[in-house]
Scaffold this active site. Structure first.
Site, short mmCIF file in Angstrom:
data_model
loop_
_atom_site.label_atom_id
_atom_site.label_comp_id
_atom_site.label_asym_id
_atom_site.label_seq_id
_atom_site.Cartn_x
_atom_site.Cartn_y
_atom_site.Cartn_z
N LYS A 119 -2.75 -1.52 -48.28
CA LYS A 119 -4.09 -1.38 -47.71
C LYS A 119 -4.30 -2.57 -46.78
O LYS A 119 -4.51 -3.70 -47.21
CB LYS A 119 -5.13 -1.39 -48.83
CG LYS A 119 -6.48 -0.96 -48.36
CD LYS A 119 -7.43 -0.73 -49.52
CE LYS A 119 -8.76 -0.24 -48.99
NZ LYS A 119 -9.34 -1.11 -47.96
N ASP A 147 0.82 -1.20 0.00
CA ASP A 147 0.00 0.00 0.00
C ASP A 147 0.86 1.26 0.00
O ASP A 147 0.54 2.25 -0.65
CB ASP A 147 -0.92 0.02 1.23
CG ASP A 147 -2.07 -0.97 1.05
OD1 ASP A 147 -2.10 -1.64 -0.01
OD2 ASP A 147 -2.90 -1.08 1.96
N LYS A 155 -1.56 7.76 -53.14
CA LYS A 155 -1.98 9.11 -52.74
C LYS A 155 -1.11 10.14 -53.44
O LYS A 155 0.08 9.90 -53.67
CB LYS A 155 -1.82 9.30 -51.22
CG LYS A 155 -2.74 8.44 -50.39
CD LYS A 155 -2.40 8.54 -48.90
CE LYS A 155 -3.41 7.72 -48.08
NZ LYS A 155 -3.03 7.62 -46.66
#
Ligand SMILES: [Zn+2]
Length: 717
Positions: free
Chosen positions: A118, A37, A317
């Protein structure tokens, strides 16, 4: 306030968050803390201090903002900052050539092209603010997708913080996918669990990304807090969660586009990719600038299996952004990019048999059962043949060797027989005259229908299974525990003879089923599937009215018609007692749907479903709409551009919930055009026609105070 956050600060933030999350999961979900803790508190304090120093680091999912995993509901609609276009496809060299010719004509010269693979995956939109991951969404309809941010934290390939010097705002597009090796491994596991294999890597990615991790976590917390939960039960819940997370963690990401961006100037696609790579985002190593498109395409056609993931083509592109802007977009796709789709791969395999399946509405569909074979990256052993005419048209015989391909590389399709391979032992397919599930005589519903149906809607087990499965589907009640296998078990093991009793299922009724039980130390206990189903049935009872309507399987009543009915009539009772003419008048309903609704409620076994569900506590009224006043009755609104706090759908719903009407074209009958950011041509049209135009603030007035007040806010009477 320090604004200059270094890559090191971001990296430390991620490190702290990941450790804290891991610890929380171990603590809340696995019950075995890995650090003390004190160590945990130390990490948490460091995180708080870091965020105090750099408030911009604190993203919406920071552990400092949640206690024990409070979080936004996953899969809610989320609007992309800029539209995600899909790409136009070309399928051969002639089509590519004509695309190229138009580019040259528009630009006056051949530009520099960039080529990339792709990937056959799932398109996603990631938003980074100040270098920190703010949201992840699926593509959806290109404007609004599903929020998958919560699940994305388990995908190691998605960085939560960027490296280097990221811009203030960066919207990135990419593809989520499995490598072929991970896909095969996943399918192996899926089949071992008795579920059906994913048809292809794309489906597997979509299915994995949409797993309800959050619900699994909730179940574990609930089970942990319940003293009656057995150790074995908890262990199996935890295994299930770990498994789901592990699948997510093996998903890959490749980024290939930039949407909204602030704080950096980019002049080309390739300089964008350099930026993305510098930010630590996974770009493809196969993209290339200055390509000859034809050469690039033919190279990858021959080498498509040399990469570790499935590809279904390449993308070309125009590299320069100024030229991209000059070329612009059509309504659905940019003119400066094109996807070249490779022809589907054709293989041959043995047609073992032609069987028929019975659908939700009784339709009998023949399908081919084949020797399992790998085509375009996945194993195929079944393909639909649609109807008996299709079988004749294709001239295929049982026992034939057949050509098989994947249409659009997704749905397997039998093309036809390899006639030379026939041995003479092949036999012709004959459509059965009786339903294979219930033995009823099958026939066409109307003269001239190609489709044949089993008329025994009430008790044909195959139709009942399909209807139950449909009730559990996402478009109806979204009951994760009611899949195909569970639906089949409920019917085959005699637990249900009608969907009317679905919500009356109890632990003791499920105990009679082998599907819903397991043997622990010689004793039968309910298994995870049973717990899941029972818990989710409770939740499903309070789903909105329109979903309940969809779940009833009234022919032609899908989500759109159901929403129109629920909004107008507000209760099942009102719908059931309306005249056909009144139903038909409703926008989006019409005569055919009205008749099918009347027929449905006219059959006593069907109206019994409503009675029985209602008794079991299933919601039968449109609660929300009842509280809302009808301020916008007879008001017609056109919405354009994005409005803060609304998605496209929720803005429209806000109007229709109040009785108003939303249309897509501006005319003289339009009362208001609501204009958000980046409005389209509708704004110009409104000005031209003199239709009142409301901005975001005006829209709020319209919603809260009505049409009069909105007109007054514009200085109109
Ligand atoms: Zn039947």
């Amino acid at each position: 306030m320090a604004t200059d956050i270094s890559a090191r600060d971001r990296a430390r933030w991620v490190e702290l968050v990941e450790q804290i999350e891991l610890h929380r999961r171990h603590y809340y979900l696995q019950d075995k803390p890995v650090i003390s803790d004190q160590e945990y508190d130390k990490l948490f304090r460091e995180l708080i201090l870091l965020e105090e120093k750099f408030p911009l680091l604190q993203t919406a999912d920071s552990p400092t903002l949640s206690v024990g995993g409070a979080k936004a509901e996953p899969f809610e609609p989320i609007e992309h900052l800029t539209r995600m276009y899909s790409l136009d496809n070309v399928f051969d060299d002639a089509e590519l050539e004509s695309w190229r010719n138009r580019i040259v004509k528009d630009l006056g010269a051949e530009p520099v092209y960039l080529g990339e693979l792709k990937i056959d995956g799932l398109a996603v939109d990631l938003v980074y603010r100040n270098g920190m991951l703010a949201s992840v969404a699926t593509r959806g309809d290109g404007r609004v997708g599903e929020d998958v941010t919560y699940n994305s934290q388990f995908i190691t390939a998605i960085p939560r913080a960027l490296t280097g010097n990221p811009p203030k705002l960066l919207e990135v597009r990419g593809e989520i996918y499995f490598t072929l090796a991970d896909f095969d491994k996943l399918n192996g596991e899926v089949v071992a669990l008795g579920k059906s294999a994913f048809a292809n890597p794309r489906n597997a990615a979509a299915g994995s990304l949409r797993q309800r991790i959050d619900r699994r976590e909730e179940e574990i917390v609930k089970a942990t807090n319940n003293p009656k939960t057995s150790t074995a039960k908890l262990a199996s819940l935890r295994d299930d969660l770990t498994h789901a997370q592990r699948i997510l963690s093996s998903l890959q990401l490749t980024v290939h586009g930039i949407g909204a961006v602030e704080g950096v100037e980019l002049d080309s696609q390739s300089s964008g990719y350099k930026l993305l790579a510098d930010c630590g985002l996974p770009t493809s190593m196969h993209y290339k600038v200055g390509i000859d498109p034809s050469e690039f395409i033919s190279y990858w056609q021959q080498h498509r299996h040399d990469v570790e993931h499935e590809i279904d083509g390449v993308v070309v592109k125009v590299d320069n952004f100024e030229l991209q802007a000059k070329l612009g977009e059509t309504s659905r796709a940019p003119r400066w990019a094109i996807a070249y789709k490779y022809p589907p791969e054709v293989v041959t395999t043995k047609l073992i048999d032609i069987k028929v399946s019975v659908g939700r509405t009784g339709r009998i569909t023949p399908f081919a059962q084949m020797q399992p074979i790998k085509v375009a990256g996945s194993i195929v052993e079944m393909a639909t043949l649609h109807n008996q005419e299709e079988v004749k048209r294709k001239k295929i015989l049982i026992g034939d060797t057949v050509y098989l391909r994947k249409a659009g590389d997704v749905i397997p399709e039998v093309i036809g027989p390899v006639v030379e391979a026939r041995t003479g032992a092949e036999t012709e397919f004959e459509m059965p005259s009786k339903c294979p599930a219930c033995g009823s005589k099958i026939s066409a519903e109307k003269v001239g229908d190609v489709d044949l149906r089993c008329p025994n809607a009430q008790s044909c087990p195959a139709q009942l299974i399909e209807r139950l499965f449909y009730i559990g589907s996402r478009s109806a009640l979204d009951i994760e525990g009611l899949g195909q296998k569970a639906a089949a078990a409920l019917v085959d093991e005699g637990l249900l003879t009608s969907e009317a009793d679905l919500f009356n299922l109890t632990p003791s009724s499920l105990e009679k089923s082998s599907f819903f039980t397991k043997s622990v130390a010689g004793e039968l206990q309910l298994n995870l599937a049973a717990e899941k189903l029972l818990a989710q049935l409770q939740i499903a009872k309070s789903r909105p009215l329109w979903r309940i309507l969809v779940a009833l399987s009234i022919r032609h009543v899908g989500p759109t018609a159901a929403q129109a009915l629920a909004t107008h009539f507000k209760s099942i009772e009102a719908i059931a007692t309306s005249e056909a003419a009144e139903l038909a008048e409703l926008d989006g309903i019409g005569e055919a749907i009205a008749i099918s609704i009347k027929e449905w409620f006219g059959e006593s076994w069907r109206s019994q479903i409503v009675t029985s569900w209602s008794k079991a506590g299933v919601n039968m009224i449109a609660q929300q709409q009842q509280q809302q006043s009808q301020e916008l009755t007879l008001v017609t609104v056109v919405i354009t551009g994005s409005l803060p706090g609304f998605t496209r759908d929720s803005a429209a719903a806000a109007v229709t919930d109040r009785g108003g009407k939303v249309t897509s074209t501006v005319s003289k009958k339009t009362d208001f055009v609501v204009v958000g950011e980046n409005p389209g041509s509708k704004f110009d049209k409104a000005q031209e026609l003199g239709v009142p135009v409301l901005d975001a603030a005006g829209f709020e007035v319209l919603l809260t105070a009505g049409a009069q007040a909105a007109r007054a806010s514009l200085g109109l009477s």
